[in-house]
Design a protein around this motif. Structure first.
Motif, PDB file in Angstrom:
ATOM      1  N   ARG A  25       0.829  -1.208   0.000  1.00 27.51           N
ATOM      2  CA  ARG A  25       0.000   0.000   0.000  1.00 27.51           C
ATOM      3  C   ARG A  25       0.864   1.258   0.000  1.00 27.51           C
ATOM      4  O   ARG A  25       0.340   2.357  -0.121  1.00 27.51           O
ATOM      5  CB  ARG A  25      -0.913   0.006   1.231  1.00 27.51           C
ATOM      6  N   HIS A  26       2.167   1.087   0.165  1.00 27.05           N
ATOM      7  CA  HIS A  26       3.086   2.228   0.195  1.00 27.05           C
ATOM      8  C   HIS A  26       4.254   1.930  -0.735  1.00 27.05           C
ATOM      9  O   HIS A  26       4.851   0.863  -0.678  1.00 27.05           O
ATOM     10  CB  HIS A  26       3.603   2.460   1.622  1.00 27.05           C
ATOM     11  N   ILE A  27       4.571   2.903  -1.581  1.00 27.72           N
ATOM     12  CA  ILE A  27       5.743   2.791  -2.451  1.00 27.72           C
ATOM     13  C   ILE A  27       6.861   3.661  -1.895  1.00 27.72           C
ATOM     14  O   ILE A  27       6.640   4.832  -1.565  1.00 27.72           O
ATOM     15  CB  ILE A  27       5.441   3.258  -3.889  1.00 27.72           C
ATOM     16  N   VAL A  28       8.051   3.076  -1.804  1.00 30.68           N
ATOM     17  CA  VAL A  28       9.265   3.871  -1.604  1.00 30.68           C
ATOM     18  C   VAL A  28       9.937   3.962  -2.967  1.00 30.68           C
ATOM     19  O   VAL A  28      10.363   2.952  -3.534  1.00 30.68           O
ATOM     20  CB  VAL A  28      10.217   3.226  -0.576  1.00 30.68           C
ATOM     21  N   TRP A  29      10.001   5.180  -3.497  1.00 29.53           N
ATOM     22  CA  TRP A  29      10.581   5.403  -4.811  1.00 29.53           C
ATOM     23  C   TRP A  29      12.066   5.722  -4.700  1.00 29.53           C
ATOM     24  O   TRP A  29      12.486   6.495  -3.854  1.00 29.53           O
ATOM     25  CB  TRP A  29       9.906   6.582  -5.507  1.00 29.53           C
ATOM     26  N   ASP A  30      12.842   5.157  -5.604  1.00 26.23           N
ATOM     27  CA  ASP A  30      14.202   5.624  -5.853  1.00 26.23           C
ATOM     28  C   ASP A  30      14.105   6.869  -6.740  1.00 26.23           C
ATOM     29  O   ASP A  30      13.062   7.142  -7.343  1.00 26.23           O
ATOM     30  CB  ASP A  30      14.991   4.507  -6.543  1.00 26.23           C
ATOM     31  N   TRP A  31      15.185   7.633  -6.844  1.00 20.24           N
ATOM     32  CA  TRP A  31      15.169   8.874  -7.607  1.00 20.24           C
ATOM     33  C   TRP A  31      15.961   8.755  -8.907  1.00 20.24           C
ATOM     34  O   TRP A  31      15.394   8.668  -9.980  1.00 20.24           O
ATOM     35  CB  TRP A  31      15.714  10.019  -6.749  1.00 20.24           C
ATOM     36  N   ASN A  32      17.279   8.710  -8.827  1.00 20.32           N
ATOM     37  CA  ASN A  32      18.119   8.701 -10.030  1.00 20.32           C
ATOM     38  C   ASN A  32      17.906   7.430 -10.836  1.00 20.32           C
ATOM     39  O   ASN A  32      18.024   6.317 -10.312  1.00 20.32           O
ATOM     40  CB  ASN A  32      19.597   8.822  -9.653  1.00 20.32           C
ATOM     41  N   MET A 131      19.922   8.093  -2.851  1.00 13.22           N
ATOM     42  CA  MET A 131      21.312   8.197  -2.426  1.00 13.22           C
ATOM     43  C   MET A 131      21.955   9.463  -2.988  1.00 13.22           C
ATOM     44  O   MET A 131      23.171   9.628  -2.907  1.00 13.22           O
ATOM     45  CB  MET A 131      22.087   6.951  -2.861  1.00 13.22           C
ATOM     46  N   TRP A 132      21.147  10.350  -3.567  1.00 16.33           N
ATOM     47  CA  TRP A 132      21.606  11.685  -3.931  1.00 16.33           C
ATOM     48  C   TRP A 132      21.562  12.550  -2.684  1.00 16.33           C
ATOM     49  O   TRP A 132      20.795  12.303  -1.760  1.00 16.33           O
ATOM     50  CB  TRP A 132      20.721  12.274  -5.030  1.00 16.33           C
ATOM     51  N   ILE A 153      10.665  12.625   2.274  1.00 19.25           N
ATOM     52  CA  ILE A 153      11.787  12.617   1.332  1.00 19.25           C
ATOM     53  C   ILE A 153      13.075  12.477   2.138  1.00 19.25           C
ATOM     54  O   ILE A 153      13.334  13.272   3.040  1.00 19.25           O
ATOM     55  CB  ILE A 153      11.844  13.917   0.502  1.00 19.25           C
ATOM     56  N   ASP A 154      13.857  11.464   1.807  1.00 17.36           N
ATOM     57  CA  ASP A 154      15.157  11.268   2.449  1.00 17.36           C
ATOM     58  C   ASP A 154      16.222  11.118   1.383  1.00 17.36           C
ATOM     59  O   ASP A 154      16.101  10.298   0.461  1.00 17.36           O
ATOM     60  CB  ASP A 154      15.170  10.004   3.322  1.00 17.36           C
ATOM     61  N   GLY A 155      17.280  11.920   1.501  1.00 15.19           N
ATOM     62  CA  GLY A 155      18.456  11.770   0.662  1.00 15.19           C
ATOM     63  C   GLY A 155      19.667  11.447   1.501  1.00 15.19           C
ATOM     64  O   GLY A 155      19.581  11.297   2.726  1.00 15.19           O
ATOM     65  N   LEU A 156      20.795  11.369   0.848  1.00 13.65           N
ATOM     66  CA  LEU A 156      22.046  11.032   1.516  1.00 13.65           C
ATOM     67  C   LEU A 156      22.546  12.219   2.333  1.00 13.65           C
ATOM     68  O   LEU A 156      22.610  13.341   1.838  1.00 13.65           O
ATOM     69  CB  LEU A 156      23.091  10.637   0.475  1.00 13.65           C
ATOM     70  N   ARG A 157      22.900  11.946   3.582  1.00 14.37           N
ATOM     71  CA  ARG A 157      23.404  13.004   4.458  1.00 14.37           C
ATOM     72  C   ARG A 157      24.911  12.920   4.686  1.00 14.37           C
ATOM     73  O   ARG A 157      25.472  13.739   5.400  1.00 14.37           O
ATOM     74  CB  ARG A 157      22.659  12.971   5.789  1.00 14.37           C
ATOM     75  N   ASP A 158      25.562  11.924   4.089  1.00 10.21           N
ATOM     76  CA  ASP A 158      27.019  11.815   4.169  1.00 10.21           C
ATOM     77  C   ASP A 158      27.665  12.738   3.143  1.00 10.21           C
ATOM     78  O   ASP A 158      27.041  13.148   2.161  1.00 10.21           O
ATOM     79  CB  ASP A 158      27.458  10.371   3.911  1.00 10.21           C
ATOM     80  N   VAL A 184       6.504  -1.545  -1.019  1.00 10.04           N
ATOM     81  CA  VAL A 184       7.290  -2.000  -2.162  1.00 10.04           C
ATOM     82  C   VAL A 184       8.278  -0.891  -2.516  1.00 10.04           C
ATOM     83  O   VAL A 184       7.931   0.284  -2.534  1.00 10.04           O
ATOM     84  CB  VAL A 184       6.404  -2.344  -3.378  1.00 10.04           C
ATOM     85  N   LEU A 185       9.519  -1.278  -2.745  1.00 10.77           N
ATOM     86  CA  LEU A 185      10.555  -0.353  -3.205  1.00 10.77           C
ATOM     87  C   LEU A 185      10.662  -0.475  -4.717  1.00 10.77           C
ATOM     88  O   LEU A 185      10.795  -1.579  -5.252  1.00 10.77           O
ATOM     89  CB  LEU A 185      11.889  -0.692  -2.552  1.00 10.77           C
TER      90      LEU A 185
END
Length: 240
Positions: A25-32, A131-132, A153-158, A184-185
């Motif tokens: 019921r929830h999608i985690v989307w990748d970006w790049n 991971m951007w 929205i979560d991106g890379l913090r390193d 689902v990713l």
């Protein structure tokens, strides 16, 4: 905290549906390479690295044939040499400077944003995990008018990227108090599949990014050629 905004490898999809009573019921989307069509910018940035290290330029098919994580080992294969910490820091700067210079040329993937709006309109939820770099990701997603479609929205913090997505996905789900069985990713590389396995979510992989179909199919997860096809897989799952 993220930004708030308005071992089963090799199994077939059918067996995943049978053994998991809950449907996503929830999608985690990748970006790049998933929501953002940036292959041309990626290859140009990789070739900026090749130039600096006296390596012949490559095309997308060649990059797909060697892309893997951790990225350090990937670049060692590309450049045909061992890389020191200083080399890796230099590569990170070269790649990201070249990529940023071309980011304005990148468009959204086929079906975006319509499929995202349809998913929300159906009473489902979605978030973005990339991971951007986080401080650059959020303004870009906002500029493209997508931010209101995501719960988080979560991106890379390193400071330097290239690591695994798995631990980031676990934290991303925990921050939203999501049951992994409901998730689902959708991504474009095997690291997405690995992250999904580690977190206990489903996964659908797209051939639109920097890995070949044959490599993606080794994950055992469904592999499709577009985001609308990925959503069709999920609609079939929900109807099962």
């Amino acid at each position: 905290m993220g930004t708030r905004v308005p071992d089963r490898r090799g199994e077939l999809l059918e067996s995943r549906i049978v053994t998991n009573a809950q449907t996503p019921r929830h999608i985690v989307w990748d970006w790049n390479g998933t929501l953002l069509d940036d292959n041309d910018a990626v290859v140009a940035a990789v070739n900026a690295v090749c130039t600096a290290f006296d390596r012949d330029h490559i095309d997308l098919d060649e990059w797909r044939s060697m892309f893997s994580r951790p990225l350090l080992q990937c670049y060692e294969r590309l450049l045909r040499r061992s890389l020191s910490a200083e080399d890796w820091a230099r590569i990170d700067v070269l790649y990201h400077e070249a990529y940023r210079n071309l980011l304005h040329t990148c468009g959204l993937a086929t079906g975006v944003p319509d499929v995202l709006r349809d998913w929300v309109a159906a009473g489902r939820s979605q978030s973005l995990l990339s991971m951007w770099f986080h401080d650059e990701l959020v303004p870009l997603v906002t500029e493209l008018g997508l931010h209101e479609l995501f719960d988080r929205i979560d991106g890379l913090r390193d400071d330097v990227g290239g690591g695994s997505k798995a631990e980031h996905l676990v934290r991303h789900l925990e921050a939203q108090q999501l049951d992994a069985r409901d998730v689902v990713l959708i991504g474009d590389v095997l690291d997405d599949a690995h992250a999904a396995e580690q977190a206990g979510t489903r996964c659908v992989l797209l051939t639109t990014g920097v890995m070949s179909r044959s490599a993606l199919e080794r994950s055992g997860f469904p592999v499709v050629d577009s985001i609308p096809e990925a959503l069709a897989v999920l609609d079939d799952d929900l109807a099962a």
